[in-house]
Design a protein around this motif. Structure first.
Motif, PDB file in Angstrom:
ATOM      1  N   ALA A 185      -8.651   1.504  -3.379  1.00  0.00           N
ATOM      2  CA  ALA A 185      -8.245   2.853  -2.976  1.00  0.00           C
ATOM      3  C   ALA A 185      -8.988   3.265  -1.715  1.00  0.00           C
ATOM      4  CB  ALA A 185      -8.533   3.842  -4.096  1.00  0.00           C
ATOM      5  N   GLY A 186      -8.376   4.175  -0.974  1.00  0.00           N
ATOM      6  CA  GLY A 186      -9.050   4.783   0.170  1.00  0.00           C
ATOM      7  C   GLY A 186      -8.689   4.156   1.505  1.00  0.00           C
ATOM      8  N   THR A 203       0.836  -1.213   0.000  1.00  0.00           N
ATOM      9  CA  THR A 203       0.000   0.000   0.000  1.00  0.00           C
ATOM     10  C   THR A 203       0.869   1.260   0.000  1.00  0.00           C
ATOM     11  OG1 THR A 203      -0.216   0.620   2.359  1.00  0.00           O
ATOM     12  CG2 THR A 203      -1.525  -1.269   1.606  1.00  0.00           C
ATOM     13  N   ALA A 204       0.295   2.320  -0.571  1.00  0.00           N
ATOM     14  CA  ALA A 204       0.966   3.633  -0.577  1.00  0.00           C
ATOM     15  C   ALA A 204      -0.085   4.706  -0.373  1.00  0.00           C
ATOM     16  CB  ALA A 204       1.675   3.855  -1.905  1.00  0.00           C
ATOM     17  N   ASN A 205       0.386   5.903  -0.141  1.00  0.00           N
ATOM     18  CA  ASN A 205      -0.541   7.026  -0.035  1.00  0.00           C
ATOM     19  C   ASN A 205      -0.648   7.737  -1.378  1.00  0.00           C
ATOM     20  OD1 ASN A 205      -2.266   8.898   1.150  1.00  0.00           O
ATOM     21  ND2 ASN A 205      -0.593  10.258   1.727  1.00  0.00           N
ATOM     22  N   ARG A 206       0.497   8.328  -1.850  1.00  0.00           N
ATOM     23  CA  ARG A 206       0.450   9.096  -3.103  1.00  0.00           C
ATOM     24  C   ARG A 206       1.510   8.673  -4.114  1.00  0.00           C
ATOM     25  NH1 ARG A 206       0.056  14.217  -4.187  1.00  0.00           N
ATOM     26  NH2 ARG A 206      -1.827  13.685  -5.329  1.00  0.00           N
ATOM     27  N   GLN A 207       2.489   7.908  -3.681  1.00  0.00           N
ATOM     28  CA  GLN A 207       3.575   7.533  -4.610  1.00  0.00           C
ATOM     29  C   GLN A 207       3.119   6.374  -5.520  1.00  0.00           C
ATOM     30  OE1 GLN A 207       7.788   7.807  -3.709  1.00  0.00           O
ATOM     31  NE2 GLN A 207       7.237   7.634  -1.566  1.00  0.00           N
ATOM     32  N   SER A 253      -7.857   9.713  -5.531  1.00  0.00           N
ATOM     33  CA  SER A 253      -7.767  10.369  -6.843  1.00  0.00           C
ATOM     34  C   SER A 253      -6.772   9.642  -7.753  1.00  0.00           C
ATOM     35  CB  SER A 253      -7.372  11.838  -6.672  1.00  0.00           C
ATOM     36  OG  SER A 253      -6.028  11.909  -6.219  1.00  0.00           O
ATOM     37  N   LEU A 254      -5.941   8.767  -7.185  1.00  0.00           N
ATOM     38  CA  LEU A 254      -4.940   8.060  -7.993  1.00  0.00           C
ATOM     39  C   LEU A 254      -5.384   6.635  -8.350  1.00  0.00           C
ATOM     40  CD1 LEU A 254      -1.893   9.352  -5.969  1.00  0.00           C
ATOM     41  CD2 LEU A 254      -2.370   9.885  -8.360  1.00  0.00           C
ATOM     42  N   TYR A 255      -6.602   6.298  -7.974  1.00  0.00           N
ATOM     43  CA  TYR A 255      -7.079   4.920  -8.182  1.00  0.00           C
ATOM     44  C   TYR A 255      -7.041   4.514  -9.662  1.00  0.00           C
ATOM     45  CZ  TYR A 255     -10.302   1.047  -8.781  1.00  0.00           C
ATOM     46  OH  TYR A 255     -10.862  -0.141  -9.167  1.00  0.00           O
TER      47      TYR A 255
END
Ligand code: NDP
Length: 383
Positions: A80-81, A36-40, A62-64
């Motif tokens: 995501a989420g 898992t990641a947050n934004r990378q 938003s990156l899903y």
């Protein structure tokens, strides 16, 4: 032997990437089952292609689509989420959950993993800072092992003796990059200076916490909950060489310490392999090159964050949760040059005094205290 399936929450971070190195070195024993990641997103996609987990989660929704499309040709579930983090850890196939994500975000997934009986390899110290009483109680009720990844707590864990009570825990601290600075000098230190830790290469948030020594305060709280030892029996000792990772003193006066080069892969690997130790190629201590090992008393005046953590422990209830939330706000604000180094403890202290005290918090109380403390701290630094 079947491979242990590991969910690495925060696989793109400093601990997460080192955990993947351990998994790669022992691919006969371990499988990265969830990443898992947050934004990378790009790093997460690269890791997914290399390690072929069953599922990945990108916390930023938003990156899903971006991640899903990139992995469309792979047999990998993409979610995501925040809620997805709590769901993936409950997968029946997962054996161990390594909580390597940073901050308060670690709390809910860790609780979800404990409730579904997973072994926890705990790097995310904020979980125990925020809700140590609740988390340790749930772990006990669900008969779940919480194995420390933090190097100091791994050291203490390795020194403990079943059946022999500990008289004192000696929690070592490097002292950070500003150990020798005067109050006057601390007034003008910059994020760039604070981000240069003398011994450890870590994520940005914990590196700033090390510079303020809030990290050591959080480790005192973490040690209290992990080992059931009151704050009065936890001694912080500044040891700039970071060779002794921590020690334990028994009632006969004997002290046992764990030593090694500063390399987080050692405690990460041990948390995954416990109770076994695996062969490694990690750097060894060079006894003849080692010069002085020195020890100092921490300066609670210059590093007020450390005394605030002790104060939070003294107050109990939701106090440490409030300190953690305010600290997350000022830590980020300092990195963004929106608050000064010495403003950080001021904001945390005032937030601690302003949020309503809750003596026996539930999970909902912790969530509410976290939000309220963030609101107050942000207001104070004018964000
Ligand atoms: P990093 O900042 O390097 O990595 C944090 C990881 O968490 C990244 O994968 C990041 O994703 C993810 N993440 C960040 N915010 C969120 C969020 N809101 N929701 C979901 N995922 C999120 O941190 P570290 O690896 O340095 O530290 C991780 C934890 O381990 C911390 O609690 C720290 O205190 C503890 N620890 C770290 C040590 C170290 O040597 N680094 C030593 C001892 C303990 P993305 O990359 O996409 O931003």
């Amino acid at each position: 032997m079947e491979k242990k399936k590991i969910a690495i929450l925060g696989s793109t971070g400093s601990i997460g990437t080192q955990a993947l190195e351990v998994v790669a070195a022992h691919s006969d024993l371990y499988e990265a089952y969830v990443l898992t990641a947050n934004r990378q997103a790009d790093l997460l996609i690269r890791q997914a292609r290399e390690f072929r987990p069953a599922a990945v989660v990108i916390a930023d929704e938003s990156l899903y689509e971006y991640v899903r499309e990139a992995l469309a040709d792979e047999p990998i579930q993409v979610y995501a989420g925040e809620d997805a983090l709590c769901q993936v850890v409950q997968n029946d196939e997962v054996d161990v959950v390594l909580t390597a994500l940073v901050g308060f975000a670690g709390l809910k997934p860790t609780i979800a993993a404990i409730r579904s009986g997973k072994v926890i390899a705990l790097a995310n110290k904020e979980t125990l800072v925020v809700a140590g009483e609740l988390v340790t109680r749930l772990a006990m009720e669900n008969r779940v092992a919480v194995l420390p990844v933090d190097s100091e707590h791994s050291a203490i864990f390795q020194c403990m003796e079943p059946g022999n009570e500990v008289e004192e825990i000696i929690l070592t601290a490097s002292g950070g990059p500003f150990r020798k600075m005067t109050m006057e000098e601390l007034r003008t230190v910059t994020p760039a200076q604070a981000l240069k830790h003398p011994n450890w290469d870590m994520g940005a948030k914990i590196t700033i916490d090390s510079a303020t020594m809030m990290n050591k305060g959080f480790e005192v709280i973490e040690a209290k909950w992990l080992f059931g030892v009151d704050a009065g029996r936890i001694r912080v000792v500044v040891h700039p060489q970071s060779v002794i990772h921590s020690a334990v003193q028994f009632r006969d006066g004997a002290v046992k310490a764990q030593l090694g080069v500063p390399d987080m892969k050692v405690p990460i690997q041990l948390a995954l392999s416990y109770p076994r130790r695996l062969t490694s190629t990690f750097e060894r201590l060079d006894w003849y090159a080692m010069k002085d090992l020195t020890f100092e008393r921490p300066d609670m005046e210059r590093f007020r964050c450390l005394s605030l953590a002790f104060e939070a422990l003294r107050r109990g209830g939701n106090a440490a949760c409030v300190v953690n939330a305010a600290n997350e706000v000022v830590n980020l604000a300092f990195r963004q040059e929106k608050c000064s180094f010495l403003q950080m403890p001021e904001v945390i202290e005032q937030t601690l005094d302003r949020v309503a005290f809750v003596g026996k918090p539930t999970l909902e109380d912790y969530l509410a205290s976290d939000l309220e403390a963030r609101r107050i701290a942000r207001e104070m630094i004018g964000k």
